[in-house]
Design a protein around this motif. Structure first.
Motif, PDB file in Angstrom:
ATOM      1  N   PRO A 198       0.723  -1.257   0.019  1.00  0.00           N
ATOM      2  CA  PRO A 198      -0.161   0.118  -0.098  1.00  0.00           C
ATOM      3  C   PRO A 198       0.860   1.250   0.048  1.00  0.00           C
ATOM      4  N   VAL A 199       2.170   1.175   0.436  1.00  0.00           N
ATOM      5  CA  VAL A 199       3.008   2.201   0.444  1.00  0.00           C
ATOM      6  C   VAL A 199       4.301   1.818  -0.057  1.00  0.00           C
ATOM      7  N   VAL A 200       5.183   2.882  -0.477  1.00  0.00           N
ATOM      8  CA  VAL A 200       6.615   2.780  -1.031  1.00  0.00           C
ATOM      9  C   VAL A 200       7.552   3.619  -0.129  1.00  0.00           C
ATOM     10  N   SER A 201       8.685   3.001   0.381  1.00  0.00           N
ATOM     11  CA  SER A 201       9.449   3.721   1.075  1.00  0.00           C
ATOM     12  C   SER A 201      10.394   4.598   0.255  1.00  0.00           C
ATOM     13  N   VAL A 202      10.680   6.023   0.523  1.00  0.00           N
ATOM     14  CA  VAL A 202      11.405   6.875  -0.265  1.00  0.00           C
ATOM     15  C   VAL A 202      12.448   7.695   0.525  1.00  0.00           C
ATOM     16  N   ARG A 203      13.360   8.382  -0.407  1.00  0.00           N
ATOM     17  CA  ARG A 203      14.353   9.231   0.586  1.00  0.00           C
ATOM     18  C   ARG A 203      14.851  10.205  -0.670  1.00  0.00           C
ATOM     19  N   THR A 204      15.278  11.051   0.125  1.00  0.00           N
ATOM     20  CA  THR A 204      16.059  12.073  -0.811  1.00  0.00           C
ATOM     21  C   THR A 204      17.239  11.719  -0.990  1.00  0.00           C
ATOM     22  N   LYS A 205      17.730  11.933  -2.339  1.00  0.00           N
ATOM     23  CA  LYS A 205      18.873  11.322  -2.755  1.00  0.00           C
ATOM     24  C   LYS A 205      20.292  12.153  -2.199  1.00  0.00           C
ATOM     25  N   GLU A 206      19.946  13.579  -1.578  1.00  0.00           N
ATOM     26  CA  GLU A 206      20.841  14.147  -0.685  1.00  0.00           C
ATOM     27  C   GLU A 206      20.250  14.721   0.222  1.00  0.00           C
ATOM     28  N   SER A 249       2.884  13.688   0.247  1.00  0.00           N
ATOM     29  CA  SER A 249       1.567  13.166   0.525  1.00  0.00           C
ATOM     30  C   SER A 249       0.805  13.338  -0.592  1.00  0.00           C
ATOM     31  N   LYS A 250       0.995  14.150  -1.607  1.00  0.00           N
ATOM     32  CA  LYS A 250      -0.067  14.391  -2.860  1.00  0.00           C
ATOM     33  C   LYS A 250       0.014  13.433  -3.789  1.00  0.00           C
ATOM     34  N   ILE A 251       1.080  12.655  -3.825  1.00  0.00           N
ATOM     35  CA  ILE A 251       1.354  11.589  -4.787  1.00  0.00           C
ATOM     36  C   ILE A 251       0.887  10.037  -4.602  1.00  0.00           C
ATOM     37  N   THR A 252       0.690   9.375  -5.694  1.00  0.00           N
ATOM     38  CA  THR A 252       0.572   8.083  -5.474  1.00  0.00           C
ATOM     39  C   THR A 252       1.002   7.271  -6.682  1.00  0.00           C
ATOM     40  N   LEU A 253       1.957   6.120  -6.195  1.00  0.00           N
ATOM     41  CA  LEU A 253       3.019   5.563  -7.485  1.00  0.00           C
ATOM     42  C   LEU A 253       2.119   4.470  -7.911  1.00  0.00           C
ATOM     43  N   LYS A 254       2.457   3.882  -8.881  1.00  0.00           N
ATOM     44  CA  LYS A 254       1.766   2.478  -9.533  1.00  0.00           C
ATOM     45  C   LYS A 254       3.044   2.089 -10.075  1.00  0.00           C
ATOM     46  N   PRO A 255       2.848   0.460  -9.809  1.00  0.00           N
ATOM     47  CA  PRO A 255       4.069  -0.146 -10.282  1.00  0.00           C
ATOM     48  C   PRO A 255       4.281  -0.334 -11.835  1.00  0.00           C
ATOM     49  N   GLY A 294      15.788   2.817  -6.451  1.00  0.00           N
ATOM     50  CA  GLY A 294      16.654   3.902  -6.993  1.00  0.00           C
ATOM     51  C   GLY A 294      15.853   4.810  -8.032  1.00  0.00           C
ATOM     52  N   ASP A 295      14.568   4.260  -8.525  1.00  0.00           N
ATOM     53  CA  ASP A 295      14.025   4.976  -9.413  1.00  0.00           C
ATOM     54  C   ASP A 295      13.507   6.428  -8.695  1.00  0.00           C
ATOM     55  N   VAL A 296      13.606   7.592  -9.687  1.00  0.00           N
ATOM     56  CA  VAL A 296      13.383   8.867  -9.268  1.00  0.00           C
ATOM     57  C   VAL A 296      11.718   8.786  -9.270  1.00  0.00           C
ATOM     58  N   VAL A 297      11.098   9.177  -8.149  1.00  0.00           N
ATOM     59  CA  VAL A 297       9.781   9.388  -7.856  1.00  0.00           C
ATOM     60  C   VAL A 297       9.231  10.848  -7.847  1.00  0.00           C
ATOM     61  N   VAL A 298      10.249  11.741  -7.310  1.00  0.00           N
ATOM     62  CA  VAL A 298      10.028  13.163  -7.797  1.00  0.00           C
ATOM     63  C   VAL A 298      11.323  13.681  -7.914  1.00  0.00           C
ATOM     64  N   LYS A 299      11.648  14.302  -9.147  1.00  0.00           N
ATOM     65  CA  LYS A 299      12.597  15.046  -9.341  1.00  0.00           C
ATOM     66  C   LYS A 299      12.625  16.468  -8.842  1.00  0.00           C
ATOM     67  N   GLY A 312      16.961  20.955  -6.386  1.00  0.00           N
ATOM     68  CA  GLY A 312      18.130  20.288  -7.221  1.00  0.00           C
ATOM     69  C   GLY A 312      17.979  18.739  -6.643  1.00  0.00           C
ATOM     70  N   VAL A 313      17.364  18.327  -5.335  1.00  0.00           N
ATOM     71  CA  VAL A 313      17.517  17.006  -5.094  1.00  0.00           C
ATOM     72  C   VAL A 313      16.145  16.212  -5.501  1.00  0.00           C
ATOM     73  N   ASP A 314      16.516  15.000  -5.837  1.00  0.00           N
ATOM     74  CA  ASP A 314      15.613  14.089  -6.410  1.00  0.00           C
ATOM     75  C   ASP A 314      15.247  13.174  -5.218  1.00  0.00           C
ATOM     76  N   VAL A 315      13.906  12.547  -5.304  1.00  0.00           N
ATOM     77  CA  VAL A 315      13.466  11.625  -4.267  1.00  0.00           C
ATOM     78  C   VAL A 315      13.345  10.437  -4.944  1.00  0.00           C
ATOM     79  N   ILE A 316      14.136   9.430  -4.422  1.00  0.00           N
ATOM     80  CA  ILE A 316      14.214   8.132  -4.874  1.00  0.00           C
ATOM     81  C   ILE A 316      13.471   7.089  -4.087  1.00  0.00           C
ATOM     82  N   ALA A 317      13.011   5.831  -4.872  1.00  0.00           N
ATOM     83  CA  ALA A 317      12.301   4.760  -4.148  1.00  0.00           C
ATOM     84  C   ALA A 317      13.453   3.874  -3.557  1.00  0.00           C
ATOM     85  N   THR A 318      13.239   3.314  -2.264  1.00  0.00           N
ATOM     86  CA  THR A 318      14.035   2.746  -1.497  1.00  0.00           C
ATOM     87  C   THR A 318      13.440   1.256  -1.247  1.00  0.00           C
TER      88      THR A 318
END
Length: 121
Positions: free
Chosen positions: A64-72, A87-93, A98-103, A109-115
């Protein structure tokens, strides 16, 4: 003169740092055992940053959720706003680690990536 005490988080030593300031200017830093501790103290006083780790909603996936983090790390004062944006976005498989989920979150200048991987049910 104002003194601020910090615990360095750069390495496992956990040095107890003391930063002496006159107004907004750093006058002296003591307690560090390496140059990384000195840089940490300067950055923490002048412009603190943190790596954001959180979760994002997912749909049509095995979770139901995916963990993410800022790349830096991003400026500490933007953490709350970044969480609100995520909190406004919903991911789909499919989502892979390592995929960028928010650029460029909040124009930092920092991307958010899936962990975590997200695959279809």
């Amino acid at each position: 003169m104002i003194k601020r005490e910090l615990t360095c988080i750069v390495c496992p030593n956990g040095c107890r740092l003391v930063v002496e300031m006159e107004g907004k200017e750093i006058v002296n830093i003591t307690g560090y055992e390496c140059k990384r501790g000195l840089k940490y103290a300067e950055d923490e006083i002048i412009a603190p940053k943190r790596t954001l780790t959180t979760i994002v909603k997912a749909e049509k996936g095995h979770l139901p959720v995916v963990s993410v983090r800022t790349k830096e790390p991003i400026p500490k004062e933007l953490i709350g706003k970044a969480v609100m944006e995520l909190s406004k976005i919903t991911l789909k498989p499919p989502i892979n680690v390592g995929d960028v989920v928010v650029k460029n979150i909040l124009n930092t200048g920092v991307d958010v990536i899936a962990t975590r991987n997200l695959y279809s049910k």
